[in-house]
Scaffold this active site. Sequence first.
Site, PDB file in Angstrom:
ATOM      1  N   ARG A 261      34.788  -2.634 -24.404  1.00 44.26           N
ATOM      2  CA  ARG A 261      34.192  -1.392 -24.909  1.00 44.26           C
ATOM      3  C   ARG A 261      34.700  -0.196 -24.137  1.00 44.26           C
ATOM      4  O   ARG A 261      34.774  -0.220 -22.919  1.00 44.26           O
ATOM      5  CB  ARG A 261      32.660  -1.474 -24.799  1.00 44.26           C
ATOM      6  CG  ARG A 261      32.108  -2.622 -25.616  1.00 44.26           C
ATOM      7  CD  ARG A 261      30.594  -2.662 -25.632  1.00 44.26           C
ATOM      8  NE  ARG A 261      30.163  -3.824 -26.405  1.00 44.26           N
ATOM      9  CZ  ARG A 261      28.884  -4.143 -26.618  1.00 44.26           C
ATOM     10  NH1 ARG A 261      27.918  -3.388 -26.109  1.00 44.26           N
ATOM     11  NH2 ARG A 261      28.584  -5.210 -27.340  1.00 44.26           N
ATOM     12  N   ARG A 276      27.652  -1.691 -16.719  1.00 44.12           N
ATOM     13  CA  ARG A 276      28.414  -1.101 -17.826  1.00 44.12           C
ATOM     14  C   ARG A 276      29.910  -1.164 -17.531  1.00 44.12           C
ATOM     15  O   ARG A 276      30.482  -0.267 -16.926  1.00 44.12           O
ATOM     16  CB  ARG A 276      27.958   0.355 -18.037  1.00 44.12           C
ATOM     17  CG  ARG A 276      28.320   0.966 -19.375  1.00 44.12           C
ATOM     18  CD  ARG A 276      27.686   2.333 -19.552  1.00 44.12           C
ATOM     19  NE  ARG A 276      26.232   2.249 -19.573  1.00 44.12           N
ATOM     20  CZ  ARG A 276      25.504   1.946 -20.643  1.00 44.12           C
ATOM     21  NH1 ARG A 276      26.113   1.716 -21.789  1.00 44.12           N
ATOM     22  NH2 ARG A 276      24.197   1.885 -20.579  1.00 44.12           N
ATOM     23  N   GLU A 348      18.331  -3.867 -20.675  1.00 41.50           N
ATOM     24  CA  GLU A 348      18.730  -4.685 -21.809  1.00 41.50           C
ATOM     25  C   GLU A 348      19.720  -5.779 -21.388  1.00 41.50           C
ATOM     26  O   GLU A 348      20.718  -5.508 -20.726  1.00 41.50           O
ATOM     27  CB  GLU A 348      19.390  -3.789 -22.866  1.00 41.50           C
ATOM     28  CG  GLU A 348      19.891  -4.568 -24.054  1.00 41.50           C
ATOM     29  CD  GLU A 348      20.688  -3.681 -25.026  1.00 41.50           C
ATOM     30  OE1 GLU A 348      20.507  -2.444 -24.993  1.00 41.50           O
ATOM     31  OE2 GLU A 348      21.488  -4.240 -25.797  1.00 41.50           O
ATOM     32  N   SER A 351      20.313  -8.348 -27.377  1.00 41.96           N
ATOM     33  CA  SER A 351      19.891  -7.578 -28.534  1.00 41.96           C
ATOM     34  C   SER A 351      19.995  -8.517 -29.731  1.00 41.96           C
ATOM     35  O   SER A 351      21.062  -9.051 -29.990  1.00 41.96           O
ATOM     36  CB  SER A 351      20.832  -6.376 -28.693  1.00 41.96           C
ATOM     37  OG  SER A 351      20.285  -5.454 -29.586  1.00 41.96           O
ATOM     38  N   ARG A 389      25.462  -9.099 -17.010  1.00 40.49           N
ATOM     39  CA  ARG A 389      24.129  -8.589 -16.681  1.00 40.49           C
ATOM     40  C   ARG A 389      23.218  -9.706 -16.183  1.00 40.49           C
ATOM     41  O   ARG A 389      22.276  -9.447 -15.415  1.00 40.49           O
ATOM     42  CB  ARG A 389      23.515  -7.869 -17.881  1.00 40.49           C
ATOM     43  CG  ARG A 389      24.225  -6.554 -18.164  1.00 40.49           C
ATOM     44  CD  ARG A 389      23.521  -5.706 -19.194  1.00 40.49           C
ATOM     45  NE  ARG A 389      24.250  -4.440 -19.386  1.00 40.49           N
ATOM     46  CZ  ARG A 389      23.877  -3.471 -20.213  1.00 40.49           C
ATOM     47  NH1 ARG A 389      22.771  -3.607 -20.932  1.00 40.49           N
ATOM     48  NH2 ARG A 389      24.582  -2.363 -20.317  1.00 40.49           N
TER      49      ARG A 389
END
Length: 422
Positions: A261, A276, A348, A351, A389
């Site tokens: 990403r 991130r 988070e 999801s 994460r």
Amino acid sequence: MLSIKTLRENLSDVQDRLALRNSEISFDQWLARDKRQRVLKQKVEALKFKKNQSSKEIPRLKRAKEPIDALLKEMKVVSEEISVDEAELKIIEAENKDFLLTIPNLPHSTVAVGKSEVDNQEVRRWGQAPEFSFEVQNHWVLGESLGILDFERGAKISGARFVLYRGLGARLERALINFMLDLHTDKHHYREILPPFIVNRASMTGTGQLPKFEEDLFRLKDSDDFLIPTGEVPLTNIHADEILSESDFPISYTACTPCFRREAGSYGQDTRGLIRQHQFNKVELVQFSRAEQSYALLEKLLKDAEAVLQKLGLHYRVVSLCTGDLGFSAAKTYDIEVWIPAQNKYREISSCSNFEDFQARRAKIRYRTTDGKIRHPHTLNGSALAVGRTVVAILENYQQEDGSIVIPEVLRPYMGGIAQIG
RNA sequence: GGAGAGGUGGCUGAGCGGUCGAAAGCGGCGGUCUUGAAAACCGUUGAACUGAAAGGUUCCCAGGGUUCGAAUCCCUGCCUCUCCGCCA
């Protein structure tokens, strides 16, 4: 993609529901074009009917040795008229299609109305935040001092937001991947897939990353291909352009893939640590479902993701996203947020979404019902889990006063029996 | 990278300017037979759009072109396969 039928028949309802998710879209131009499209199409079809009739007539006249020159001349004119109208029709249809591809999905009726993440609804909590008798460290300090995470060299080799795992750090990542995949394949009955990590434009459009979010993606320089931002893309597109059978459902796939990403627009957020990164591993769950079953399956998929955290003994909560916080393609989304001690908050880590027939329509995934009708299945997916994460959560929640990390019981077989790092 | 072959319905595969949405086989569905099943036999069976329906239009990889008319001829692109070279 929403169905044209829905737009034509319930436009104001659609607009109301889009407004719930902060999407004010004007359909005026589309309405005009849609009208023009239908008029043109009817005209073209009538002309083509004439053309087809004559095409059948000509060989018959020929055989009967009757004159055909006048008819040929007439048909030439008709053909020219067709090609003019068809050129316009083609442009209009392409414009309408492009427009439809930019409209997000409609939120499900059970999704709470809200403007942003502050309106998300907590569904439940599991476990408890660990208590520490010493000052907790964040994961990058722990990881660097243990020599298992190397951000400096990650940056040297590749740039900001890249990291190098070393030794037991790399081993921990690999252990988590194997643990998660084993759990989903053996206990939760997903079929393991190892898909390509580079996909074409059609696949990205099928799941909804394109055309609107190209700036979030890494695109290859010499072709129209992209690095996947999530395993959802190759997994969901497995059945693109296919007609499945109703008896195939539910279809459940899992895969561990790297995710790439750009993180455009996230400057200043989580600039340090693993939270991130431009590249991270994620174990993904994807399901294809009969329309009637998809919401029941969403609950199962969520439970399958939660099971990973429960077995790891990590405290978390489940949040149902409000209408304003939903992703582009989702009708309903649960986020799982794991407790991160050094930040003193939930972050988070998964999801889980139901896309209903939104992606299926874009990717042309269909199925035949037992009584022979063609329908779009519902697609669902969820992370289970984002591996990087999860490493963060383990380092921080299982840290000891001396800076060492206790390895959760279930991971030890995957770590060669090691119970502690440091 | 070099040389060649090819992309047709769920699958295999024929067709190579009009009678083709497309033979045949397999598979699927329905039926006959059977206590049931298998076999055999009979029938049926692509998708999208449009229409109340009848019907109409489109689709033989994609995009252009030739023609009154294209699955069929021409061009471009994409993809697949085979052989050679290179390579994990």
